[in-house]
Design a protein around this motif. Structure first.
Motif, mmCIF file in Angstrom:
data_model
loop_
_atom_site.group_PDB
_atom_site.id
_atom_site.type_symbol
_atom_site.label_atom_id
_atom_site.label_comp_id
_atom_site.label_asym_id
_atom_site.label_seq_id
_atom_site.Cartn_x
_atom_site.Cartn_y
_atom_site.Cartn_z
ATOM 1 N N PHE A 1 0.749 -1.262 -0.070
ATOM 2 C CA PHE A 1 -0.039 0.022 0.085
ATOM 3 C C PHE A 1 0.797 1.455 -0.027
ATOM 4 O O PHE A 1 1.884 1.532 0.779
ATOM 5 N N GLN A 2 0.467 2.057 -0.845
ATOM 6 C CA GLN A 2 1.140 3.526 -0.918
ATOM 7 C C GLN A 2 0.450 4.420 0.138
ATOM 8 O O GLN A 2 -0.621 4.613 -0.066
ATOM 9 N N GLU A 3 1.251 5.098 0.989
ATOM 10 C CA GLU A 3 0.701 6.091 1.657
ATOM 11 C C GLU A 3 1.724 7.558 1.231
ATOM 12 O O GLU A 3 2.972 7.291 0.747
ATOM 13 N N TYR A 4 1.021 8.760 1.363
ATOM 14 C CA TYR A 4 1.838 9.963 1.031
ATOM 15 C C TYR A 4 2.093 10.475 2.531
ATOM 16 O O TYR A 4 1.043 10.748 3.210
ATOM 17 N N ASP A 5 3.273 10.807 3.068
ATOM 18 C CA ASP A 5 3.513 11.486 4.330
ATOM 19 C C ASP A 5 3.709 12.827 3.886
ATOM 20 O O ASP A 5 4.784 13.541 3.278
ATOM 21 N N ALA A 6 2.488 13.905 4.175
ATOM 22 C CA ALA A 6 2.384 15.305 3.798
ATOM 23 C C ALA A 6 3.502 16.139 4.506
ATOM 24 O O ALA A 6 4.099 17.093 3.974
ATOM 25 N N ALA A 7 3.738 15.743 5.872
ATOM 26 C CA ALA A 7 4.726 16.400 6.554
ATOM 27 C C ALA A 7 6.114 16.519 6.147
ATOM 28 O O ALA A 7 7.026 17.279 6.080
ATOM 29 N N ARG A 8 6.592 15.203 5.733
ATOM 30 C CA ARG A 8 7.784 14.841 5.157
ATOM 31 C C ARG A 8 7.983 15.158 3.569
ATOM 32 O O ARG A 8 9.008 15.236 2.882
ATOM 33 N N GLY A 9 6.989 15.043 2.945
ATOM 34 C CA GLY A 9 6.801 15.144 1.505
ATOM 35 C C GLY A 9 7.459 13.956 0.794
ATOM 36 O O GLY A 9 7.922 13.929 -0.234
ATOM 37 N N VAL A 10 7.117 12.706 1.345
ATOM 38 C CA VAL A 10 7.610 11.538 0.724
ATOM 39 C C VAL A 10 6.484 10.399 0.705
ATOM 40 O O VAL A 10 5.339 10.613 1.507
ATOM 41 N N TYR A 11 6.723 9.364 0.029
ATOM 42 C CA TYR A 11 5.818 8.255 -0.113
ATOM 43 C C TYR A 11 6.327 7.099 0.739
ATOM 44 O O TYR A 11 7.742 6.860 0.580
ATOM 45 N N ASN A 12 5.432 6.491 1.306
ATOM 46 C CA ASN A 12 6.118 5.117 2.034
ATOM 47 C C ASN A 12 5.078 4.017 1.430
ATOM 48 O O ASN A 12 3.904 4.277 1.219
ATOM 49 N N VAL A 13 5.736 2.859 1.517
ATOM 50 C CA VAL A 13 4.948 1.661 1.047
ATOM 51 C C VAL A 13 4.874 0.753 2.222
ATOM 52 O O VAL A 13 5.880 0.518 3.063
ATOM 53 N N LYS A 14 3.752 0.250 2.553
ATOM 54 C CA LYS A 14 3.421 -0.445 3.916
ATOM 55 C C LYS A 14 2.919 -1.989 3.184
ATOM 56 O O LYS A 14 2.302 -2.133 2.260
ATOM 57 N N GLN A 15 3.305 -2.945 4.218
ATOM 58 C CA GLN A 15 2.961 -4.356 3.734
ATOM 59 C C GLN A 15 1.410 -4.418 4.145
ATOM 60 O O GLN A 15 1.256 -4.314 5.384
ATOM 61 N N MET A 16 0.772 -5.463 3.404
ATOM 62 C CA MET A 16 -0.540 -5.756 3.924
ATOM 63 C C MET A 16 -0.549 -7.041 3.336
ATOM 64 O O MET A 16 -0.225 -7.677 2.544
ATOM 65 N N ARG A 17 -1.169 -8.244 4.458
ATOM 66 C CA ARG A 17 -1.343 -9.641 3.907
ATOM 67 C C ARG A 17 -2.676 -10.273 4.334
ATOM 68 O O ARG A 17 -3.263 -9.882 5.418
ATOM 69 N N VAL A 18 -3.403 -10.825 3.192
ATOM 70 C CA VAL A 18 -4.616 -11.452 3.628
ATOM 71 C C VAL A 18 -4.430 -12.979 3.524
ATOM 72 O O VAL A 18 -3.995 -13.364 2.414
ATOM 73 N N LEU A 19 -4.792 -13.617 4.341
ATOM 74 C CA LEU A 19 -4.549 -15.013 4.147
ATOM 75 C C LEU A 19 -5.991 -15.745 4.388
ATOM 76 O O LEU A 19 -6.714 -15.246 5.627
ATOM 77 N N VAL A 20 -6.561 -16.459 3.672
ATOM 78 C CA VAL A 20 -7.736 -17.006 3.389
ATOM 79 C C VAL A 20 -7.817 -18.547 3.098
ATOM 80 O O VAL A 20 -7.039 -18.919 2.528
ATOM 81 N N GLN A 21 -8.709 -19.297 3.938
ATOM 82 C CA GLN A 21 -8.807 -20.596 3.522
ATOM 83 C C GLN A 21 -10.131 -21.015 3.643
ATOM 84 O O GLN A 21 -11.074 -20.668 4.554
ATOM 85 N N GLY A 22 -10.815 -22.112 2.726
ATOM 86 C CA GLY A 22 -11.966 -22.494 2.640
ATOM 87 C C GLY A 22 -12.215 -23.124 1.123
ATOM 88 O O GLY A 22 -11.224 -23.053 0.448
ATOM 89 N N PRO A 23 -13.229 -23.980 1.254
ATOM 90 C CA PRO A 23 -13.473 -24.746 -0.249
ATOM 91 C C PRO A 23 -13.979 -23.674 -1.275
ATOM 92 O O PRO A 23 -14.782 -22.822 -0.785
ATOM 93 N N PRO A 24 -13.934 -24.008 -2.559
ATOM 94 C CA PRO A 24 -14.458 -23.140 -3.649
ATOM 95 C C PRO A 24 -16.019 -23.467 -3.439
ATOM 96 O O PRO A 24 -16.370 -24.484 -3.304
ATOM 97 N N THR A 25 -16.909 -22.408 -3.938
ATOM 98 C CA THR A 25 -18.240 -22.759 -3.945
ATOM 99 C C THR A 25 -18.720 -22.419 -5.432
ATOM 100 O O THR A 25 -19.702 -22.870 -5.609
ATOM 101 N N LYS A 26 -17.919 -21.637 -6.016
ATOM 102 C CA LYS A 26 -18.395 -21.200 -7.420
ATOM 103 C C LYS A 26 -17.094 -21.215 -8.327
ATOM 104 O O LYS A 26 -16.082 -20.310 -7.933
ATOM 105 N N VAL A 27 -16.983 -21.641 -9.385
ATOM 106 C CA VAL A 27 -16.095 -21.307 -10.629
ATOM 107 C C VAL A 27 -16.805 -20.951 -11.793
ATOM 108 O O VAL A 27 -17.243 -21.867 -12.335
ATOM 109 N N ASP A 28 -16.539 -19.780 -12.279
ATOM 110 C CA ASP A 28 -17.015 -19.334 -13.398
ATOM 111 C C ASP A 28 -15.839 -19.109 -14.402
ATOM 112 O O ASP A 28 -15.259 -18.063 -14.434
ATOM 113 N N PRO A 29 -15.799 -19.941 -15.579
ATOM 114 C CA PRO A 29 -14.675 -19.775 -16.439
ATOM 115 C C PRO A 29 -14.648 -18.450 -17.369
ATOM 116 O O PRO A 29 -13.982 -18.006 -18.119
ATOM 117 N N GLY A 30 -15.821 -17.788 -17.451
ATOM 118 C CA GLY A 30 -16.083 -16.505 -18.106
ATOM 119 C C GLY A 30 -16.606 -16.768 -19.575
ATOM 120 O O GLY A 30 -17.219 -17.870 -19.666
#
Length: 157
Positions: A91-120
């Protein structure tokens, strides 16, 4: 986050399936919404009715991967077993006080069975689309190593 920090955007993310190599397909992920199980309360002494949530209980929770094109990775998610997806983003954030961009880590861990697959669909000159829906039995969201949400659908009290 300080008062001078402006969260701007998700700059990139990758999805890993069951500890394997990076999924090669292009997709976006719709994180699940949480709706409590509820019941309508009405009767003597109540001027109408209202919905009351059942504390600690949720309706079906689903995560959706929306694919740009059909590929073998999408079809791997057809296996009728609990699948584990590890989604890691920046994730990109802008630090207005310092005038710089910061990059922050985010993680989403999910587990479960598939309920639907639509090939398009197949249409000349366009992406085929498609989607995969996962029933969320476990979900954990970390931001910069700190856990903000951990949800487990279990038989425990």
């Amino acid at each position: 986050m300080s008062i001078n920090t402006v969260p701007e955007r998700l700059t990139a993310f990758r999805v890993y399936l069951d500890g394997s190599t990076d999924l090669k397909g292009l997709a976006d992920i719709q994180l699940p919404s949480f709706e409590p199980m509820r019941d309508t309360v009405k009767g003597a002494g109540i001027a109408g009715e209202y919905e009351s949530p059942t504390l600690g209980h949720f309706q079906s929770v689903k995560l959706t991967l929306n694919w740009r094109t059909a590929n073998k990775d999408m079809f791997q998610l057809l296996r009728q077993v609990s699948q584990r997806l590890d989604c890691r983003g920046a994730f990109q954030e802008y630090d207005a006080a310092r005038g710089v961009y910061n990059v922050k880590q985010m993680r989403v861990l999910v587990q479960g069975p598939p309920t639907k697959v639509d090939p398009g669909k197949f249409e000349t000159g366009t992406p085929s689309g498609g989607s995969t829906e996962i029933e969320v039995l476990y979900l954990k969201i970390d931001f910069e190593g700190e856990t903000f949400l951990e949800f487990e659908m279990s038989l425990k009290n």
